[in-house]
Design a protein around this motif. Structure first.
Motif, PDB file in Angstrom:
ATOM      1  N   TYR A 238       0.855  -1.193   0.000  1.00  0.00           N
ATOM      2  CA  TYR A 238       0.000   0.000   0.000  1.00  0.00           C
ATOM      3  C   TYR A 238       0.882   1.232   0.000  1.00  0.00           C
ATOM      4  N   SER A 239       0.510   2.221  -0.805  1.00  0.00           N
ATOM      5  CA  SER A 239       1.259   3.469  -0.909  1.00  0.00           C
ATOM      6  C   SER A 239       0.311   4.654  -0.777  1.00  0.00           C
ATOM      7  N   PHE A 240       0.829   5.741  -0.242  1.00  0.00           N
ATOM      8  CA  PHE A 240       0.056   6.977  -0.155  1.00  0.00           C
ATOM      9  C   PHE A 240       1.017   8.157  -0.182  1.00  0.00           C
ATOM     10  N   TYR A 241       0.493   9.342  -0.508  1.00  0.00           N
ATOM     11  CA  TYR A 241       1.365  10.495  -0.706  1.00  0.00           C
ATOM     12  C   TYR A 241       0.587  11.781  -0.476  1.00  0.00           C
ATOM     13  N   ASP A 242       1.324  12.880  -0.463  1.00  0.00           N
ATOM     14  CA  ASP A 242       0.749  14.199  -0.225  1.00  0.00           C
ATOM     15  C   ASP A 242      -0.150  14.582  -1.404  1.00  0.00           C
ATOM     16  N   PRO A 243      -1.453  14.734  -1.186  1.00  0.00           N
ATOM     17  CA  PRO A 243      -2.352  15.057  -2.305  1.00  0.00           C
ATOM     18  C   PRO A 243      -2.111  16.450  -2.879  1.00  0.00           C
ATOM     19  N   ASP A 244      -1.425  17.309  -2.126  1.00  0.00           N
ATOM     20  CA  ASP A 244      -1.115  18.644  -2.640  1.00  0.00           C
ATOM     21  C   ASP A 244      -0.014  18.599  -3.698  1.00  0.00           C
ATOM     22  N   LEU A 245       0.651  17.442  -3.821  1.00  0.00           N
ATOM     23  CA  LEU A 245       1.731  17.296  -4.796  1.00  0.00           C
ATOM     24  C   LEU A 245       1.295  16.424  -5.971  1.00  0.00           C
ATOM     25  N   ALA A 246       0.026  16.498  -6.318  1.00  0.00           N
ATOM     26  CA  ALA A 246      -0.520  15.649  -7.385  1.00  0.00           C
ATOM     27  C   ALA A 246       0.222  15.839  -8.699  1.00  0.00           C
ATOM     28  N   GLU A 247       0.663  17.064  -8.987  1.00  0.00           N
ATOM     29  CA  GLU A 247       1.347  17.335 -10.249  1.00  0.00           C
ATOM     30  C   GLU A 247       2.713  16.658 -10.325  1.00  0.00           C
ATOM     31  N   SER A 248       3.213  16.198  -9.180  1.00  0.00           N
ATOM     32  CA  SER A 248       4.514  15.516  -9.166  1.00  0.00           C
ATOM     33  C   SER A 248       4.408  14.043  -9.533  1.00  0.00           C
ATOM     34  N   SER A 249       3.183  13.533  -9.669  1.00  0.00           N
ATOM     35  CA  SER A 249       2.964  12.123 -10.033  1.00  0.00           C
ATOM     36  C   SER A 249       3.697  11.196  -9.067  1.00  0.00           C
ATOM     37  N   LEU A 250       3.477  11.398  -7.782  1.00  0.00           N
ATOM     38  CA  LEU A 250       4.203  10.629  -6.779  1.00  0.00           C
ATOM     39  C   LEU A 250       3.868   9.142  -6.816  1.00  0.00           C
ATOM     40  N   GLY A 251       2.638   8.796  -7.172  1.00  0.00           N
ATOM     41  CA  GLY A 251       2.289   7.382  -7.272  1.00  0.00           C
ATOM     42  C   GLY A 251       3.142   6.675  -8.318  1.00  0.00           C
ATOM     43  N   VAL A 252       3.332   7.328  -9.460  1.00  0.00           N
ATOM     44  CA  VAL A 252       4.195   6.782 -10.513  1.00  0.00           C
ATOM     45  C   VAL A 252       5.641   6.740 -10.030  1.00  0.00           C
ATOM     46  N   PHE A 253       6.076   7.810  -9.369  1.00  0.00           N
ATOM     47  CA  PHE A 253       7.451   7.865  -8.879  1.00  0.00           C
ATOM     48  C   PHE A 253       7.761   6.730  -7.908  1.00  0.00           C
ATOM     49  N   LEU A 254       6.832   6.413  -7.018  1.00  0.00           N
ATOM     50  CA  LEU A 254       7.070   5.332  -6.059  1.00  0.00           C
ATOM     51  C   LEU A 254       7.330   4.009  -6.772  1.00  0.00           C
ATOM     52  N   ILE A 255       6.560   3.735  -7.815  1.00  0.00           N
ATOM     53  CA  ILE A 255       6.773   2.498  -8.572  1.00  0.00           C
ATOM     54  C   ILE A 255       8.138   2.528  -9.259  1.00  0.00           C
ATOM     55  N   LEU A 256       8.464   3.637  -9.879  1.00  0.00           N
ATOM     56  CA  LEU A 256       9.749   3.750 -10.564  1.00  0.00           C
ATOM     57  C   LEU A 256      10.908   3.590  -9.591  1.00  0.00           C
ATOM     58  N   ASP A 257      10.773   4.145  -8.406  1.00  0.00           N
ATOM     59  CA  ASP A 257      11.856   4.009  -7.430  1.00  0.00           C
ATOM     60  C   ASP A 257      11.957   2.587  -6.899  1.00  0.00           C
ATOM     61  N   HIS A 258      10.830   1.887  -6.795  1.00  0.00           N
ATOM     62  CA  HIS A 258      10.887   0.483  -6.382  1.00  0.00           C
ATOM     63  C   HIS A 258      11.577  -0.376  -7.447  1.00  0.00           C
ATOM     64  N   VAL A 259      11.372  -0.040  -8.707  1.00  0.00           N
ATOM     65  CA  VAL A 259      12.120  -0.732  -9.763  1.00  0.00           C
ATOM     66  C   VAL A 259      13.614  -0.503  -9.564  1.00  0.00           C
ATOM     67  N   ARG A 260      13.971   0.713  -9.215  1.00  0.00           N
ATOM     68  CA  ARG A 260      15.382   1.050  -8.986  1.00  0.00           C
ATOM     69  C   ARG A 260      15.922   0.281  -7.772  1.00  0.00           C
ATOM     70  N   ILE A 261      15.150   0.199  -6.690  1.00  0.00           N
ATOM     71  CA  ILE A 261      15.583  -0.535  -5.497  1.00  0.00           C
ATOM     72  C   ILE A 261      15.765  -2.012  -5.821  1.00  0.00           C
ATOM     73  N   ALA A 262      14.789  -2.586  -6.540  1.00  0.00           N
ATOM     74  CA  ALA A 262      14.865  -4.004  -6.892  1.00  0.00           C
ATOM     75  C   ALA A 262      16.085  -4.277  -7.759  1.00  0.00           C
ATOM     76  N   ARG A 263      16.357  -3.379  -8.708  1.00  0.00           N
ATOM     77  CA  ARG A 263      17.522  -3.563  -9.583  1.00  0.00           C
ATOM     78  C   ARG A 263      18.813  -3.533  -8.765  1.00  0.00           C
ATOM     79  N   GLU A 264      18.912  -2.608  -7.823  1.00  0.00           N
ATOM     80  CA  GLU A 264      20.102  -2.508  -6.978  1.00  0.00           C
ATOM     81  C   GLU A 264      20.275  -3.751  -6.106  1.00  0.00           C
ATOM     82  N   ALA A 265      19.150  -4.358  -5.700  1.00  0.00           N
ATOM     83  CA  ALA A 265      19.194  -5.538  -4.832  1.00  0.00           C
ATOM     84  C   ALA A 265      19.292  -6.842  -5.611  1.00  0.00           C
ATOM     85  N   GLY A 266      19.241  -6.768  -6.930  1.00  0.00           N
ATOM     86  CA  GLY A 266      19.305  -7.982  -7.741  1.00  0.00           C
ATOM     87  C   GLY A 266      18.030  -8.799  -7.707  1.00  0.00           C
TER      88      GLY A 266
END
Length: 269
Positions: free
Chosen positions: A172-200
């Motif tokens: 489950y993920s959640f974020y500041d609704p005032d930052l909707a233009e930052s697409s934080l939901g998309v960013f969280l997924i992209l960063d998890h891809v980055r974490i998974a890649r770093e962890a193999g």
């Protein structure tokens, strides 16, 4: 002498209730308890077969007249962010990632409440109090992390993330609704891809993709996406090709579905 025996959990079915994804449909779940010394092994095994975790329960949709909920995961090695997604990464590059133990805080709950009030005020979690929130975060019998993302103005986003033997699962993920233009939901997924890649780790599990659901449609925007369909993982391909899952000609009886679940083995002395 040592030998192996299958871990044999008991499976149950919930009563039908309104579907949160498709109007006019009724939802039913197949579920089992997740506890004891084999919790991690069972979670890893069933998650590869379309199950999701909620606290100490593993569940999978098992609706009588619909098969639209398809478990989805990103193939980390094959994933390449789109131009739009690269802009999202750049826009949020200032955020600081802070992985912590699964422990709820008042700051997390305050952000969670603001997120629900703006984004999901009519959802099933709308009335969740701080004690229920703490249970969601802390009641985990497996390897879990809370990943916080902080900005200049404080906590910006949070993800409750499980660690599998083959990937990361965004529970489950959640974020500041005032930052909707930052697409934080998309960013969280992209960063998890980055974490998974770093962890193999080869996969990032995103939960369910549901053809025809506006709430879940965004997951199809990630390339290298697999879905669990007809008992196997397969590339998503053309999203429109899966519309028929909302009107399947036949849904197998619960007993047959349970019989096809592959259970892990436990070592015995």
């Amino acid at each position: 002498m040592r030998h192996t025996l299958p871990i044999a959990p008991q499976f149950y079915v919930t009563a039908p209730q309104p579907c949160p994804y498709l109007d006019g449909r009724m939802e039913r779940k197949l579920f089992t308890a997740l506890h004891g010394e084999h919790a991690q092994v069972l979670n890893d095994a069933l998650s590869k077969q379309g199950f999701r975790r909620s606290q100490n329960v593993l569940y999978r949709p098992s609706c009588a007249d619909c098969a639209a909920c398809l478990s989805a995961r990103i193939r980390v090695a094959d994933f390449k962010p789109s131009r739009t997604q690269r802009r999202v990464l750049k826009r949020n590059a200032h955020l600081r990632r802070n992985p912590t133990a699964p422990w709820a805080t008042e700051d997390q709950y305050a952000l969670f409440r603001r997120y629900l009030d703006v984004r999901h005020s009519d959802g099933g979690m709308a009335d969740m109090d701080i004690f229920e929130f703490a249970a969601m975060i802390e009641e985990t019998p497996i390897r879990s992390r809370v990943i916080e993302y902080g900005g200049p103005d404080g906590l910006a986003a949070v993800s409750l993330t499980d660690v599998f033997d083959d990937g990361l699962s965004m529970v489950y993920s959640f974020y500041d609704p005032d930052l909707a233009e930052s697409s934080l939901g998309v960013f969280l997924i992209l960063d998890h891809v980055r974490i998974a890649r770093e962890a193999g780790l080869p996969y990032v599990y995103l939960g369910y993709w549901v053809p025809g659901s506006r709430k879940m449609g965004y997951k199809a925007n990630f390339n290298a996406l697999d879905i669990y369909k007809d008992g196997t993982w397969q590339d998503l391909g053309d999203p429109a090709a899966h519309e028929a899952t909302r009107h399947p000609p036949l849904v197998d009886p619960i007993a047959e579905q349970v019989a096809r679940i592959s259970l892990p083995e436990a070592r015995r002395g």
